[in-house]
Design a protein around this motif. Sequence first.
Motif, short mmCIF file in Angstrom:
data_model
loop_
_atom_site.label_atom_id
_atom_site.label_comp_id
_atom_site.label_asym_id
_atom_site.label_seq_id
_atom_site.Cartn_x
_atom_site.Cartn_y
_atom_site.Cartn_z
N LEU A 50 0.84 -1.27 -0.06
CA LEU A 50 -0.15 0.12 0.03
C LEU A 50 0.79 1.28 0.10
N ASP A 51 2.13 1.03 0.39
CA ASP A 51 2.99 2.28 0.31
C ASP A 51 4.13 2.07 -0.83
N SER A 52 4.54 3.06 -1.47
CA SER A 52 5.23 2.93 -2.70
C SER A 52 6.71 2.96 -2.23
N THR A 53 7.07 3.51 -1.18
CA THR A 53 8.60 3.22 -0.72
C THR A 53 8.71 1.78 -0.08
N MET A 54 7.66 1.37 0.49
CA MET A 54 7.81 0.21 1.29
C MET A 54 7.88 -0.98 0.30
N SER A 55 6.87 -0.80 -0.79
CA SER A 55 6.78 -1.54 -1.94
C SER A 55 8.05 -1.81 -2.62
N ALA A 56 8.71 -0.73 -2.98
CA ALA A 56 9.69 -0.75 -3.78
C ALA A 56 10.99 -1.38 -2.79
N ASN A 57 11.16 -1.06 -1.70
CA ASN A 57 12.20 -1.70 -0.83
C ASN A 57 11.77 -3.44 -0.33
N TYR A 58 10.62 -3.77 -0.81
CA TYR A 58 10.04 -5.05 -0.15
C TYR A 58 11.11 -6.31 -0.29
N ALA A 59 11.67 -6.37 -1.74
CA ALA A 59 12.49 -7.28 -1.94
C ALA A 59 13.88 -7.57 -1.07
N THR A 60 14.43 -6.10 -0.94
CA THR A 60 15.50 -5.93 -0.11
C THR A 60 15.26 -6.32 1.16
N ASN A 61 14.04 -5.56 1.92
CA ASN A 61 13.75 -6.02 2.99
C ASN A 61 13.39 -7.51 3.45
N LEU A 62 12.78 -8.18 2.40
CA LEU A 62 12.51 -9.63 2.64
C LEU A 62 13.88 -10.39 2.66
N ALA A 63 14.66 -10.36 1.79
CA ALA A 63 15.99 -10.57 1.91
C ALA A 63 16.64 -10.60 3.18
N ALA A 64 16.84 -9.56 3.98
CA ALA A 64 17.38 -9.22 5.15
C ALA A 64 16.78 -10.06 6.04
N PHE A 65 15.19 -9.99 6.13
CA PHE A 65 14.48 -10.80 7.00
C PHE A 65 14.80 -12.30 7.16
N LEU A 66 14.91 -12.93 5.66
CA LEU A 66 15.14 -14.12 5.66
C LEU A 66 16.48 -14.38 6.08
N ALA A 67 17.61 -13.74 5.74
CA ALA A 67 18.90 -13.94 6.36
C ALA A 67 19.03 -13.90 7.65
N ALA A 68 18.43 -13.06 8.48
CA ALA A 68 18.01 -13.00 9.98
C ALA A 68 17.56 -14.37 10.45
N ILE A 69 16.40 -14.70 9.95
CA ILE A 69 15.70 -15.92 10.31
C ILE A 69 16.69 -16.98 10.02
N GLN A 70 17.18 -17.30 8.86
CA GLN A 70 18.27 -18.35 8.83
C GLN A 70 19.48 -18.34 9.96
N THR A 71 20.12 -17.15 10.26
CA THR A 71 20.96 -17.17 11.45
C THR A 71 20.30 -17.40 12.73
N ASP A 72 19.16 -16.53 13.18
CA ASP A 72 18.47 -16.50 14.51
C ASP A 72 17.96 -18.26 14.73
N TRP A 73 17.49 -18.71 13.76
CA TRP A 73 16.99 -20.18 13.89
C TRP A 73 17.81 -21.20 13.58
N GLN A 74 19.01 -20.80 12.89
CA GLN A 74 19.92 -21.80 12.44
C GLN A 74 19.22 -22.87 11.46
N HIS A 126 17.29 -25.68 5.39
CA HIS A 126 15.74 -25.90 5.53
C HIS A 126 14.96 -24.64 4.62
N PRO A 127 13.88 -25.13 4.29
CA PRO A 127 13.08 -24.10 3.35
C PRO A 127 12.38 -23.07 4.20
N VAL A 128 12.24 -21.95 3.42
CA VAL A 128 11.62 -20.91 3.88
C VAL A 128 10.61 -20.79 2.67
N ILE A 129 9.26 -20.85 3.01
CA ILE A 129 8.07 -20.81 2.08
C ILE A 129 7.27 -19.54 1.90
N VAL A 130 7.54 -18.68 0.94
CA VAL A 130 6.85 -17.44 1.04
C VAL A 130 5.60 -17.59 -0.06
#
Length: 134
Positions: free
Chosen positions: A102-126, A130-134
């Motif tokens: 719904l927000d053009s800035t958040m939308s434009a940055n979604y792929a970058t933010n998702l990559a950072a989120f998934l990297a943190a999940i991989q690290t924090d939960w070791q 194992h798969p992350v299903i989006v």
Amino acid sequence: MLMLNSGVNTDTLQNSGVPQSWGPEAKFSDRFAADHPTKNLYIIKYSIPGTSLSHDWKPGLVGNEYDNMKTYVAAAMAALSGVSPAPIISCLLWVQGETDALDSTMSANYATNLAAFLAAIQTDWQLGTHPVIV
């Protein structure tokens, strides 16, 4: 812990965000049971509607939903500490993005933010490979 009971605690349309309601993980659990009939599956659901990946789920911020989710998952894993074999986190089902769209800035940055989120999940939960299903 709550058992999945179709028609009893599966009303996600009216109870979105309520821990007793079920969503896409219900079908995932059906498929898991069909593919792995001798294994147990424990689902830890943390669902907060109307949140954004860019702010609410951003790793590293104290007190946001990412931080709260880590605490929630740690408590759930502690509650399973007596189960044998010991459960491990082996998958993440991620369903989110409507608020960011719904927000053009958040939308434009979604792929970058998702990559950072998934990297943190991989690290924090070791999760390792194992798969992350989006």
